[in-house]
Motif scaffolding. Structure first.
Motif, PDB file in Angstrom:
ATOM      1  N   LEU A 116      38.653  45.487  50.422  1.00  0.00           N
ATOM      2  CA  LEU A 116      39.985  45.991  49.508  1.00  0.00           C
ATOM      3  C   LEU A 116      40.541  47.027  49.501  1.00  0.00           C
ATOM      4  O   LEU A 116      39.848  47.933  49.722  1.00  0.00           O
ATOM      5  N   LEU A 117      41.913  47.040  49.605  1.00  0.00           N
ATOM      6  CA  LEU A 117      42.585  48.380  49.882  1.00  0.00           C
ATOM      7  C   LEU A 117      42.925  49.016  48.413  1.00  0.00           C
ATOM      8  O   LEU A 117      43.449  48.224  47.519  1.00  0.00           O
ATOM      9  N   GLY A 118      42.500  50.077  48.198  1.00  0.00           N
ATOM     10  CA  GLY A 118      42.775  50.971  47.114  1.00  0.00           C
ATOM     11  C   GLY A 118      41.727  52.111  46.653  1.00  0.00           C
ATOM     12  O   GLY A 118      40.817  52.118  47.590  1.00  0.00           O
ATOM     13  N   ALA A 119      42.140  52.766  45.700  1.00  0.00           N
ATOM     14  CA  ALA A 119      41.311  53.755  45.259  1.00  0.00           C
ATOM     15  C   ALA A 119      40.018  53.086  44.459  1.00  0.00           C
ATOM     16  O   ALA A 119      40.205  52.203  43.879  1.00  0.00           O
ATOM     17  N   GLY A 120      38.824  53.676  44.748  1.00  0.00           N
ATOM     18  CA  GLY A 120      37.556  53.085  43.999  1.00  0.00           C
ATOM     19  C   GLY A 120      37.550  52.762  42.631  1.00  0.00           C
ATOM     20  O   GLY A 120      37.434  51.755  42.049  1.00  0.00           O
ATOM     21  N   LEU A 121      38.117  53.955  42.110  1.00  0.00           N
ATOM     22  CA  LEU A 121      38.187  53.820  40.472  1.00  0.00           C
ATOM     23  C   LEU A 121      39.327  52.881  40.017  1.00  0.00           C
ATOM     24  O   LEU A 121      39.636  52.519  38.918  1.00  0.00           O
ATOM     25  N   ASP A 122      40.416  52.681  40.872  1.00  0.00           N
ATOM     26  CA  ASP A 122      41.438  51.532  40.296  1.00  0.00           C
ATOM     27  C   ASP A 122      40.759  50.085  40.797  1.00  0.00           C
ATOM     28  O   ASP A 122      40.895  49.079  39.962  1.00  0.00           O
ATOM     29  N   VAL A 123      39.984  49.791  41.819  1.00  0.00           N
ATOM     30  CA  VAL A 123      39.693  48.664  42.251  1.00  0.00           C
ATOM     31  C   VAL A 123      38.490  48.155  41.512  1.00  0.00           C
ATOM     32  O   VAL A 123      38.434  46.888  41.266  1.00  0.00           O
ATOM     33  N   LEU A 124      37.429  48.926  41.301  1.00  0.00           N
ATOM     34  CA  LEU A 124      36.165  48.383  40.349  1.00  0.00           C
ATOM     35  C   LEU A 124      36.434  48.013  39.266  1.00  0.00           C
ATOM     36  O   LEU A 124      35.944  46.678  38.713  1.00  0.00           O
ATOM     37  N   PRO A 125      37.457  48.410  38.364  1.00  0.00           N
ATOM     38  CA  PRO A 125      37.777  47.728  37.249  1.00  0.00           C
ATOM     39  C   PRO A 125      38.515  46.327  37.432  1.00  0.00           C
ATOM     40  O   PRO A 125      38.031  45.469  36.554  1.00  0.00           O
ATOM     41  N   LYS A 126      38.946  46.189  38.437  1.00  0.00           N
ATOM     42  CA  LYS A 126      39.571  44.855  38.735  1.00  0.00           C
ATOM     43  C   LYS A 126      38.597  43.853  39.213  1.00  0.00           C
ATOM     44  O   LYS A 126      38.496  42.678  38.884  1.00  0.00           O
ATOM     45  N   LEU A 127      37.506  44.362  39.789  1.00  0.00           N
ATOM     46  CA  LEU A 127      36.319  43.575  40.242  1.00  0.00           C
ATOM     47  C   LEU A 127      35.474  43.128  38.899  1.00  0.00           C
ATOM     48  O   LEU A 127      35.281  41.925  38.792  1.00  0.00           O
ATOM     49  N   GLU A 128      35.426  44.013  38.110  1.00  0.00           N
ATOM     50  CA  GLU A 128      35.026  43.717  36.700  1.00  0.00           C
ATOM     51  C   GLU A 128      35.587  42.582  35.979  1.00  0.00           C
ATOM     52  O   GLU A 128      34.687  41.764  35.566  1.00  0.00           O
ATOM     53  N   GLU A 129      36.943  42.811  35.948  1.00  0.00           N
ATOM     54  CA  GLU A 129      37.847  41.581  35.317  1.00  0.00           C
ATOM     55  C   GLU A 129      37.515  40.031  36.205  1.00  0.00           C
ATOM     56  O   GLU A 129      37.495  39.391  35.480  1.00  0.00           O
ATOM     57  N   GLU A 130      37.325  40.287  37.498  1.00  0.00           N
ATOM     58  CA  GLU A 130      37.265  38.952  38.109  1.00  0.00           C
ATOM     59  C   GLU A 130      35.708  38.540  38.055  1.00  0.00           C
ATOM     60  O   GLU A 130      35.588  37.239  37.877  1.00  0.00           O
ATOM     61  N   ILE A 131      34.713  39.406  37.599  1.00  0.00           N
ATOM     62  CA  ILE A 131      33.259  38.955  37.512  1.00  0.00           C
ATOM     63  C   ILE A 131      33.378  38.143  36.140  1.00  0.00           C
ATOM     64  O   ILE A 131      32.788  37.130  35.795  1.00  0.00           O
ATOM     65  N   VAL A 132      34.222  38.957  35.061  1.00  0.00           N
ATOM     66  CA  VAL A 132      34.216  38.241  33.866  1.00  0.00           C
ATOM     67  C   VAL A 132      35.048  37.006  33.957  1.00  0.00           C
ATOM     68  O   VAL A 132      34.660  36.060  33.177  1.00  0.00           O
ATOM     69  N   GLN A 133      35.888  36.733  34.757  1.00  0.00           N
ATOM     70  CA  GLN A 133      36.593  35.430  34.708  1.00  0.00           C
ATOM     71  C   GLN A 133      35.912  34.499  35.660  1.00  0.00           C
ATOM     72  O   GLN A 133      36.530  33.451  35.598  1.00  0.00           O
ATOM     73  N   GLY A 134      34.678  34.953  36.084  1.00  0.00           N
ATOM     74  CA  GLY A 134      34.020  33.979  36.909  1.00  0.00           C
ATOM     75  C   GLY A 134      34.542  33.667  38.276  1.00  0.00           C
ATOM     76  O   GLY A 134      34.141  32.831  38.764  1.00  0.00           O
ATOM     77  N   LYS A 135      35.407  34.634  38.705  1.00  0.00           N
ATOM     78  CA  LYS A 135      35.964  34.487  39.982  1.00  0.00           C
ATOM     79  C   LYS A 135      35.230  35.276  41.217  1.00  0.00           C
ATOM     80  O   LYS A 135      35.649  35.122  42.308  1.00  0.00           O
ATOM     81  N   ARG A 136      34.148  36.150  40.514  1.00  0.00           N
ATOM     82  CA  ARG A 136      33.366  36.967  41.437  1.00  0.00           C
ATOM     83  C   ARG A 136      31.944  36.988  41.126  1.00  0.00           C
ATOM     84  O   ARG A 136      31.697  36.981  39.893  1.00  0.00           O
TER      85      ARG A 136
END
Ligand code: SAM
Length: 228
Positions: A116-136
């Motif tokens: 995943l391309l991006g700064a860690g602190l930008d990407v990590l919240p997106k991963l959290e969102e996707e986890i909450v949405q059940g996508k990850r």
């Protein structure tokens, strides 16, 4: 008194018990050829993290700091074909070289390894969102090896995104960061230096240790934590 022999010993270890594959050598060489900095983990460290992933029986590994995918190949090997590595990288050129190297190692992108391309602190919240949405799924092993100033922030995210008790978090270069930021030793303290040892030690969510290591290249070490 044996310290002078450490480089010779490391070569002996590399030649006999690490069992590096041609894909590892290729990753080093192709990264150098493409102008990436020579800051990947060493073969002995890579193998160590691979064994930790296997010991943990991890299925979902998160890496912060892909570079050319050298450590990624080791982490993925620890999964033994039974899981997935998600790796975050800030630099698009590093990401592209990493994908080449990972594919050369026979790993499918993005099925086996997602970069995943991006700064860690930008990407990590997106991963959290996707986890909450059940996508990850959440992660059971996290390898932190990016910019030192954010080590604590990454650690905090790693605990948040972990599956829970028994999950492991490995912070590479944690000893060097402690020394170079002047938290200990006689160097002047760097302004935004974060005392990772004190922070992690005061964190009720984990049990941890920090191990100082000496290898062929330098004196360094890592922090290893397990979620309670
Ligand atoms: N883990 C790699 C290995 O051993 O093969 C080495 C990683 S290298 C020490 C650190 C990497 O983190 C570099 O590729 C750098 O571009 C990346 N990086 C630096 N700042 C970052 C950030 N804020 N977010 C994500 N990656 C970052």
């Amino acid at each position: 008194k044996h310290i002078e022999a450490r480089a010779e010993l490391e070569s002996h270890i590399e030649a006999n018990i690490i069992h590096s594959e041609q894909a590892h050598t290729h990753a080093y060489e192709n990264s150098t050829k493409n102008g990436l900095p020579i800051i990947a983990v060493s073969p002995v460290q890579g193998k160590f993290t691979s064994l930790l992933v296997a010991l943990r029986g991890a299925r979902n590994v998160l890496e912060i700091g892909t570079l050319g995918g050298y450590s990624g190949i080791w982490l993925a090997r620890g999964l033994q074909g039974k899981g997935k590595l998600t790796s975050i990288e800030l630099d698009a050129h590093h990401r592209d070289v990493a994908i080449e190297n990972l594919q050369y190692a026979g790993l499918k992108v993005p099925e086996d390894v997602e970069v995943l391309l991006g700064a860690g602190l930008d990407v990590l919240p997106k991963l959290e969102e996707e986890i909450v949405q059940g996508k990850r799924e959440k992660f059971d092993f996290v390898f932190i090896d990016a910019d030192w100033k954010n080590q604590w922030n990454y650690f905090d995210w790693a605990v948040k995104l972990s599956k829970g008790p028994g999950c492991a978090i490995y912070v590479d270069n944690a000893v060097k960061q402690m020394l170079e930021s002047g938290i200990v030793g006689d160097q002047e303290r760097v302004d935004d230096a974060t005392d990772l040892v004190a922070k992690v030690g005061a964190d009720p969510r984990v049990e941890a240790t920090m191990l100082q290591t000496v290898g062929a290249k330098s004196y360094d070490g890592f922090l290893l934590a397990v979620v309670k």
